[in-house]
Design a protein around this motif. Sequence first.
Motif, PDB file in Angstrom:
ATOM      1  N   MET A 135       0.662  -1.095  -0.204  1.00 48.59           N
ATOM      2  CA  MET A 135       0.534  -0.223   0.602  1.00 48.59           C
ATOM      3  C   MET A 135       1.482   1.008  -0.090  1.00 48.59           C
ATOM      4  O   MET A 135       1.294   1.065   1.277  1.00 48.59           O
ATOM      5  N   GLU A 136       1.011   1.886  -0.815  1.00 53.85           N
ATOM      6  CA  GLU A 136       0.913   3.215  -1.217  1.00 53.85           C
ATOM      7  C   GLU A 136       0.980   4.593  -0.362  1.00 53.85           C
ATOM      8  O   GLU A 136       1.216   5.394   0.685  1.00 53.85           O
ATOM      9  N   THR A 137      -0.310   4.852   0.077  1.00 48.21           N
ATOM     10  CA  THR A 137      -1.286   5.867   1.172  1.00 48.21           C
ATOM     11  C   THR A 137      -2.107   4.179   1.247  1.00 48.21           C
ATOM     12  O   THR A 137      -2.629   4.289   1.152  1.00 48.21           O
ATOM     13  N   SER A 138      -2.577   5.468   2.949  1.00 50.88           N
ATOM     14  CA  SER A 138      -3.238   5.073   3.453  1.00 50.88           C
ATOM     15  C   SER A 138      -3.809   6.070   3.855  1.00 50.88           C
ATOM     16  O   SER A 138      -3.908   7.561   3.871  1.00 50.88           O
ATOM     17  N   MET A 139      -6.157   6.174   3.682  1.00 52.45           N
ATOM     18  CA  MET A 139      -6.112   7.116   4.528  1.00 52.45           C
ATOM     19  C   MET A 139      -7.540   6.789   5.863  1.00 52.45           C
ATOM     20  O   MET A 139      -7.910   5.570   5.845  1.00 52.45           O
ATOM     21  N   PHE A 140      -7.720   7.242   5.813  1.00 53.17           N
ATOM     22  CA  PHE A 140      -8.245   7.450   7.517  1.00 53.17           C
ATOM     23  C   PHE A 140      -9.324   8.372   7.655  1.00 53.17           C
ATOM     24  O   PHE A 140      -9.194   9.758   7.545  1.00 53.17           O
ATOM     25  N   PRO A 141     -10.674   7.815   7.238  1.00 55.32           N
ATOM     26  CA  PRO A 141     -11.607   8.735   7.978  1.00 55.32           C
ATOM     27  C   PRO A 141     -11.847   9.458   9.226  1.00 55.32           C
ATOM     28  O   PRO A 141     -11.718   8.611  10.220  1.00 55.32           O
ATOM     29  N   ILE A 142     -11.932  10.493   9.478  1.00 52.25           N
ATOM     30  CA  ILE A 142     -11.986  11.007  10.865  1.00 52.25           C
ATOM     31  C   ILE A 142     -13.704  11.960  10.586  1.00 52.25           C
ATOM     32  O   ILE A 142     -14.125  12.666  10.128  1.00 52.25           O
ATOM     33  N   VAL A 143     -14.233  12.107  12.060  1.00 50.97           N
ATOM     34  CA  VAL A 143     -15.475  12.568  12.483  1.00 50.97           C
ATOM     35  C   VAL A 143     -15.201  13.502  13.194  1.00 50.97           C
ATOM     36  O   VAL A 143     -14.644  13.526  14.492  1.00 50.97           O
ATOM     37  N   GLU A 144     -15.487  14.911  13.034  1.00 49.98           N
ATOM     38  CA  GLU A 144     -14.794  15.831  14.272  1.00 49.98           C
ATOM     39  C   GLU A 144     -16.703  16.755  14.133  1.00 49.98           C
ATOM     40  O   GLU A 144     -17.393  17.215  13.492  1.00 49.98           O
ATOM     41  N   TYR A 145     -16.973  16.936  16.141  1.00 50.63           N
ATOM     42  CA  TYR A 145     -18.050  17.286  16.478  1.00 50.63           C
ATOM     43  C   TYR A 145     -18.007  18.810  16.149  1.00 50.63           C
ATOM     44  O   TYR A 145     -16.515  19.100  16.778  1.00 50.63           O
ATOM     45  N   THR A 146     -18.588  19.693  15.618  1.00 50.84           N
ATOM     46  CA  THR A 146     -18.995  20.775  15.408  1.00 50.84           C
ATOM     47  C   THR A 146     -20.031  21.438  16.603  1.00 50.84           C
ATOM     48  O   THR A 146     -21.174  21.043  16.604  1.00 50.84           O
ATOM     49  N   GLY A 147     -20.078  22.933  16.649  1.00 50.05           N
ATOM     50  CA  GLY A 147     -21.106  23.396  17.197  1.00 50.05           C
ATOM     51  C   GLY A 147     -21.425  24.805  18.018  1.00 50.05           C
ATOM     52  O   GLY A 147     -19.951  24.966  18.689  1.00 50.05           O
ATOM     53  N   MET A 148     -22.574  25.239  18.826  1.00 47.22           N
ATOM     54  CA  MET A 148     -22.246  26.067  19.067  1.00 47.22           C
ATOM     55  C   MET A 148     -22.822  26.214  20.339  1.00 47.22           C
ATOM     56  O   MET A 148     -23.906  25.879  20.252  1.00 47.22           O
ATOM     57  N   TRP A 177     -10.507  12.892   5.588  1.00 42.72           N
ATOM     58  CA  TRP A 177      -9.255  11.572   5.344  1.00 42.72           C
ATOM     59  C   TRP A 177      -8.702  12.267   5.745  1.00 42.72           C
ATOM     60  O   TRP A 177      -7.984  12.650   4.045  1.00 42.72           O
ATOM     61  N   VAL A 178      -8.034  12.010   6.148  1.00 42.10           N
ATOM     62  CA  VAL A 178      -6.227  12.250   6.405  1.00 42.10           C
ATOM     63  C   VAL A 178      -5.651  11.103   5.401  1.00 42.10           C
ATOM     64  O   VAL A 178      -5.907   9.852   5.859  1.00 42.10           O
ATOM     65  N   GLN A 179      -4.548  11.638   4.659  1.00 43.21           N
ATOM     66  CA  GLN A 179      -3.980  10.429   4.046  1.00 43.21           C
ATOM     67  C   GLN A 179      -2.351  10.321   4.629  1.00 43.21           C
ATOM     68  O   GLN A 179      -1.827  11.459   5.614  1.00 43.21           O
ATOM     69  N   ARG A 180      -1.825   9.377   4.572  1.00 47.22           N
ATOM     70  CA  ARG A 180      -0.679   9.020   5.298  1.00 47.22           C
ATOM     71  C   ARG A 180      -0.088   8.090   4.071  1.00 47.22           C
ATOM     72  O   ARG A 180      -0.902   7.915   3.865  1.00 47.22           O
ATOM     73  N   GLN A 181       1.493   8.762   3.735  1.00 46.58           N
ATOM     74  CA  GLN A 181       1.740   7.477   2.553  1.00 46.58           C
ATOM     75  C   GLN A 181       3.430   6.833   3.061  1.00 46.58           C
ATOM     76  O   GLN A 181       4.001   7.438   4.522  1.00 46.58           O
ATOM     77  N   SER A 182       3.177   5.749   2.346  1.00 46.93           N
ATOM     78  CA  SER A 182       4.292   4.949   3.189  1.00 46.93           C
ATOM     79  C   SER A 182       5.555   5.952   3.147  1.00 46.93           C
ATOM     80  O   SER A 182       5.650   6.066   1.656  1.00 46.93           O
ATOM     81  N   TYR A 183       6.349   4.541   3.664  1.00 47.85           N
ATOM     82  CA  TYR A 183       7.928   5.620   3.685  1.00 47.85           C
ATOM     83  C   TYR A 183       8.392   4.217   3.768  1.00 47.85           C
ATOM     84  O   TYR A 183       8.394   2.852   4.392  1.00 47.85           O
ATOM     85  N   THR A 184       9.099   3.320   1.980  1.00 44.75           N
ATOM     86  CA  THR A 184       9.645   2.320   2.576  1.00 44.75           C
ATOM     87  C   THR A 184      10.939   2.583   2.302  1.00 44.75           C
ATOM     88  O   THR A 184      11.752   3.700   2.011  1.00 44.75           O
ATOM     89  N   TYR A 185      12.324   2.072   2.980  1.00 43.72           N
ATOM     90  CA  TYR A 185      13.188   2.554   3.280  1.00 43.72           C
ATOM     91  C   TYR A 185      13.521   1.043   3.554  1.00 43.72           C
ATOM     92  O   TYR A 185      13.568  -0.089   3.969  1.00 43.72           O
ATOM     93  N   GLN A 186      15.351   1.194   3.369  1.00 42.46           N
ATOM     94  CA  GLN A 186      16.497   0.213   3.001  1.00 42.46           C
ATOM     95  C   GLN A 186      17.806   0.437   4.125  1.00 42.46           C
ATOM     96  O   GLN A 186      18.221   1.616   4.070  1.00 42.46           O
ATOM     97  N   ILE A 187      18.126  -0.811   5.035  1.00 39.96           N
ATOM     98  CA  ILE A 187      19.778  -0.045   5.912  1.00 39.96           C
ATOM     99  C   ILE A 187      20.387  -0.860   6.146  1.00 39.96           C
ATOM    100  O   ILE A 187      20.388  -2.224   5.615  1.00 39.96           O
ATOM    101  N   THR A 188      22.048  -0.568   5.440  1.00 46.47           N
ATOM    102  CA  THR A 188      22.591  -1.840   5.700  1.00 46.47           C
ATOM    103  C   THR A 188      23.721  -1.573   6.812  1.00 46.47           C
ATOM    104  O   THR A 188      24.066  -0.744   7.339  1.00 46.47           O
ATOM    105  N   VAL A 189      24.107  -2.511   7.465  1.00 48.35           N
ATOM    106  CA  VAL A 189      24.850  -2.682   8.580  1.00 48.35           C
ATOM    107  C   VAL A 189      26.111  -3.263   8.358  1.00 48.35           C
ATOM    108  O   VAL A 189      26.192  -4.849   7.590  1.00 48.35           O
ATOM    109  N   GLU A 190      27.428  -2.662   8.509  1.00 48.82           N
ATOM    110  CA  GLU A 190      28.602  -2.804   7.491  1.00 48.82           C
ATOM    111  C   GLU A 190      29.371  -3.202   9.027  1.00 48.82           C
ATOM    112  O   GLU A 190      29.145  -2.607  10.313  1.00 48.82           O
ATOM    113  N   PHE A 191      29.901  -4.634   9.864  1.00 50.70           N
ATOM    114  CA  PHE A 191      31.132  -4.531  10.247  1.00 50.70           C
ATOM    115  C   PHE A 191      31.818  -5.218  10.087  1.00 50.70           C
ATOM    116  O   PHE A 191      31.630  -6.875   9.804  1.00 50.70           O
ATOM    117  N   GLY A 192      33.641  -5.988  10.204  1.00 46.27           N
ATOM    118  CA  GLY A 192      34.255  -6.491   9.984  1.00 46.27           C
ATOM    119  C   GLY A 192      34.752  -7.106  11.342  1.00 46.27           C
ATOM    120  O   GLY A 192      34.542  -7.152  12.728  1.00 46.27           O
TER     121      GLY A 192
END
Length: 157
Positions: free
Chosen positions: A87-100, A119-134
């Motif tokens: 999934m590249e993008t996720s959408m989250f429905p939100i409801v906010e109460y309003t009034g006076m 609808w709040v959207q969030r995009q995935s962040y794909t990453y990689q990491i390399t660990v080097e040691f001798g």
Amino acid sequence: MDRHLQAVSDKFGIHFMGADARLLPTEKELGGRLAMDATPELISISSSGIPAFLSTYIDPNVIEFLIAPNKATEIVGQETKKGDWTMETSMFPIVEYTGMVSSDGDYSETGIGGANTNWVQRQSYTYQITVEFGEREIEKMGLARIDWANEKRAGAI
């Protein structure tokens, strides 16, 4: 063509196409002084001062952060996984109460309640990491009783 425009054209090769004395103030209007050292309008955008980075303080002390749960996790509870790695993008429905709110009155029609959705959207962040040691590096840290390979893996996490 005005003699000053002609002089600029002859000396510097600058040609004011279509410009003539009617576009510029006359020498008489300027009291005999025609400097020709500034344009009547800005060529560039208006200045707001110096570039911001020139007045930005950069602290020479490096602050190292430890990885810890953020406050939202502590308040709301455990983090949960939503979707999967395809999934590249996720959408989250939100409801906010309003009034006076309004004071009670027999004939009052004020005070209202409602809701707003988004609808709040969030995009995935794909990453990689390399660990080097001798091998030598691990052996030297082993002299100090430090499990260097696991420490580097923890740093990657």
